[in-house]
Write an enzyme that holds these catalytic residues in place. Structure first.
Site, PDB file in Angstrom:
ATOM      1  N   ARG A   1      13.505  -0.379  -5.137  1.00 21.13           N
ATOM      2  CA  ARG A   1      13.623   0.956  -4.372  1.00 21.13           C
ATOM      3  C   ARG A   1      14.530   1.198  -3.713  1.00 21.13           C
ATOM      4  NH1 ARG A   1       6.863   1.861  -4.535  1.00 21.13           N
ATOM      5  NH2 ARG A   1       6.669   2.514  -6.680  1.00 21.13           N
TER       6      ARG A   1
ATOM      7  N   LYS B   1       1.385   7.478 -14.023  1.00 19.72           N
ATOM      8  CA  LYS B   1       0.943   6.376 -13.704  1.00 19.72           C
ATOM      9  C   LYS B   1      -0.223   6.487 -12.457  1.00 19.72           C
ATOM     10  CE  LYS B   1       1.950   1.985 -11.207  1.00 19.72           C
ATOM     11  NZ  LYS B   1       2.958   0.656 -11.011  1.00 19.72           N
TER      12      LYS B   1
ATOM     13  N   SER C   1       1.536  -5.597   4.108  1.00 16.69           N
ATOM     14  CA  SER C   1       0.734  -4.565   3.421  1.00 16.69           C
ATOM     15  C   SER C   1      -0.657  -4.668   3.470  1.00 16.69           C
ATOM     16  CB  SER C   1       0.985  -4.554   1.851  1.00 16.69           C
ATOM     17  OG  SER C   1       2.249  -4.181   1.723  1.00 16.69           O
TER      18      SER C   1
ATOM     19  N   SER D   1       3.491  -9.499  -1.975  1.00 17.22           N
ATOM     20  CA  SER D   1       2.724  -8.225  -2.377  1.00 17.22           C
ATOM     21  C   SER D   1       1.405  -8.316  -2.245  1.00 17.22           C
ATOM     22  CB  SER D   1       3.141  -7.815  -3.800  1.00 17.22           C
ATOM     23  OG  SER D   1       2.396  -6.747  -4.312  1.00 17.22           O
ATOM     24  N   SER D   2       0.653  -7.367  -1.613  1.00 16.80           N
ATOM     25  CA  SER D   2      -0.605  -7.252  -1.582  1.00 16.80           C
ATOM     26  C   SER D   2      -1.471  -7.176  -2.880  1.00 16.80           C
ATOM     27  CB  SER D   2      -1.166  -6.297  -0.579  1.00 16.80           C
ATOM     28  OG  SER D   2      -0.731  -4.840  -1.481  1.00 16.80           O
ATOM     29  N   GLN D   3      -0.724  -6.865  -3.883  1.00 17.55           N
ATOM     30  CA  GLN D   3      -1.218  -6.492  -5.041  1.00 17.55           C
ATOM     31  C   GLN D   3      -1.809  -7.804  -5.872  1.00 17.55           C
ATOM     32  OE1 GLN D   3       1.068  -3.965  -7.854  1.00 17.55           O
ATOM     33  NE2 GLN D   3       1.508  -2.527  -6.209  1.00 17.55           N
TER      34      GLN D   3
ATOM     35  N   ASP E   1       4.742   2.353   0.141  1.00 20.83           N
ATOM     36  CA  ASP E   1       4.599   3.282  -0.608  1.00 20.83           C
ATOM     37  C   ASP E   1       5.022   4.630  -0.365  1.00 20.83           C
ATOM     38  OD1 ASP E   1       3.916   1.473  -2.754  1.00 20.83           O
ATOM     39  OD2 ASP E   1       1.889   2.022  -2.982  1.00 20.83           O
TER      40      ASP E   1
ATOM     41  N   ARG F   1       7.144   7.080  -8.282  1.00 18.62           N
ATOM     42  CA  ARG F   1       7.381   7.745  -6.580  1.00 18.62           C
ATOM     43  C   ARG F   1       8.822   8.002  -6.731  1.00 18.62           C
ATOM     44  NH1 ARG F   1       2.744   6.960  -4.777  1.00 18.62           N
ATOM     45  NH2 ARG F   1       1.663   5.084  -5.080  1.00 18.62           N
TER      46      ARG F   1
ATOM     47  N   LYS G   1       9.035  -3.793  -6.424  1.00 23.22           N
ATOM     48  CA  LYS G   1       8.147  -2.737  -7.258  1.00 23.22           C
ATOM     49  C   LYS G   1       8.603  -2.415  -8.599  1.00 23.22           C
ATOM     50  CE  LYS G   1       5.733  -1.992  -3.351  1.00 23.22           C
ATOM     51  NZ  LYS G   1       4.215  -2.141  -3.261  1.00 23.22           N
TER      52      LYS G   1
END
Length: 305
Positions: A216, A286, A67, A39-41, A185, A261, A212
């Site tokens: 998802r 969010k 990402s 994850s880029s987060q 996303d 989402r 996520k």
């Protein structure tokens, strides 16, 4: 990763799960290895705190980097606020420094715009204006404009705004294939739209969807089944639909799984499923707290159940 930087963090109960206990301590690490395919987060979070470390930080990304536009956006904004950041191949070097205040105009959110692209695709002949979106955006999700050409949506840019319309003479494609490794996303919006428009597809690059707000991939699969669509998934984290159908529910109730989402991607399905129920609608707070009000403003009727 934070522990390797000197952080004092303990799991209070089960390893790998909250709650956690953190004790204040100055962080310091010259170099850190991190997988680039999760994850880029995590990468963005470490980048943003790196200037506060005594010697800065080199982050070495191992394996395939996914990402990437989100990482690029983080680096660009750090530079705008006075931080020296360099990226060469899979190594990002952040020099120690202090963020400086600058005048900065915040763009509107291209991810949130995707739901209006969905509405435009599902209601041909409509016209929608979205404010504050730039053609040459730093946001990776601006690719939604190109992807939705597959669904007959035309994008025009004027004075910092986006105008959506239906592409004249649009012919529905028989099959669409999109790799979303850089824009994960957008997956829910695109997949729900394609199903509702009866366009067969294969969407790849979805490995991060499993970690996520919810899984998802499974969430989409289970909730689209309520609408009568049988989605296939692959070992390569792909999702596809070849026209297979199942019995649809007369009054489907969409579980959101605490995922903003899921709620926003499925709400436009009310065009084809009047009375559809979206559970836990507060999850949109969010990223898009005004979403339901905006739907009301354009004529959707929302009723509590």
């Amino acid at each position: 990763a934070l522990r390797k930087c000197g952080a004092d963090i303990e799991y209070c109960d089960k390893g790998g799960y909250p709650p956690i206990r953190i004790k204040g301590r100055k962080l310091n690490a010259s170099s850190l290895e991190l997988p680039g395919d999760i994850s880029s987060q995590y990468i963005s979070a470490l980048l943003m705190i790196a200037p506060g470390m005594e010697t800065g930080l080199d982050i070495v990304l191992k394996g395939k980097v996914i990402s990437l536009p989100y990482i690029d956006m983080t680096i660009l904004l750090m530079r705008k606020f006075g931080i020296k950041v360099n990226m060469s191949d899979n190594v990002i070097s952040v020099s120690p420094g202090v963020y400086s205040p600058v005048k900065f105009k915040v763009e509107s959110d291209w991810s949130a715009a995707s739901y209006w692209y969905e509405l435009q695709a599902l209601l041909p002949g409509s016209g929608i204006i979205l404010y504050g979106l730039a053609e040459n955006s730093v946001q990776g999700d601006s690719m939604v404009a190109r992807y939705f050409e597959h669904f007959g949506v035309k994008t025009s840019y004027c004075d910092g705004n986006v105008m959506l319309s239906s592409e004249p003479g649009f012919t529905k494609p028989g099959f669409v294939e999109i790799n979303l490794v850089n824009q994960p996303d957008l997956a829910q919006t695109i997949i729900v739209t394609a199903c509702l428009k009866e366009i067969h597809f294969k969407i790849t690059g979805l490995s991060t969807l499993k970690i996520k707000e919810t899984d998802r991939i499974e969430a989409l699969k289970s909730q689209l089944a309520k609408l009568g669509y049988v989605i296939d998934t692959g070992d390569d984290y792909s999702m596809s639909w070849t026209g297979k159908r199942c019995a649809k529910e007369q009054f489907p109730s969409i579980s959101t799984f605490d995922d903003h989402r899921m709620a926003m991607a499925f709400a436009p399905a009310s065009i084809f499923f009047p009375g559809i129920v979206i559970e836990d609608i507060e999850v949109v707070s969010k990223s898009y707290p005004g979403y339901w009000d905006h739907l009301r403003n354009v004529g959707f009727e929302l009723m509590p159940v």
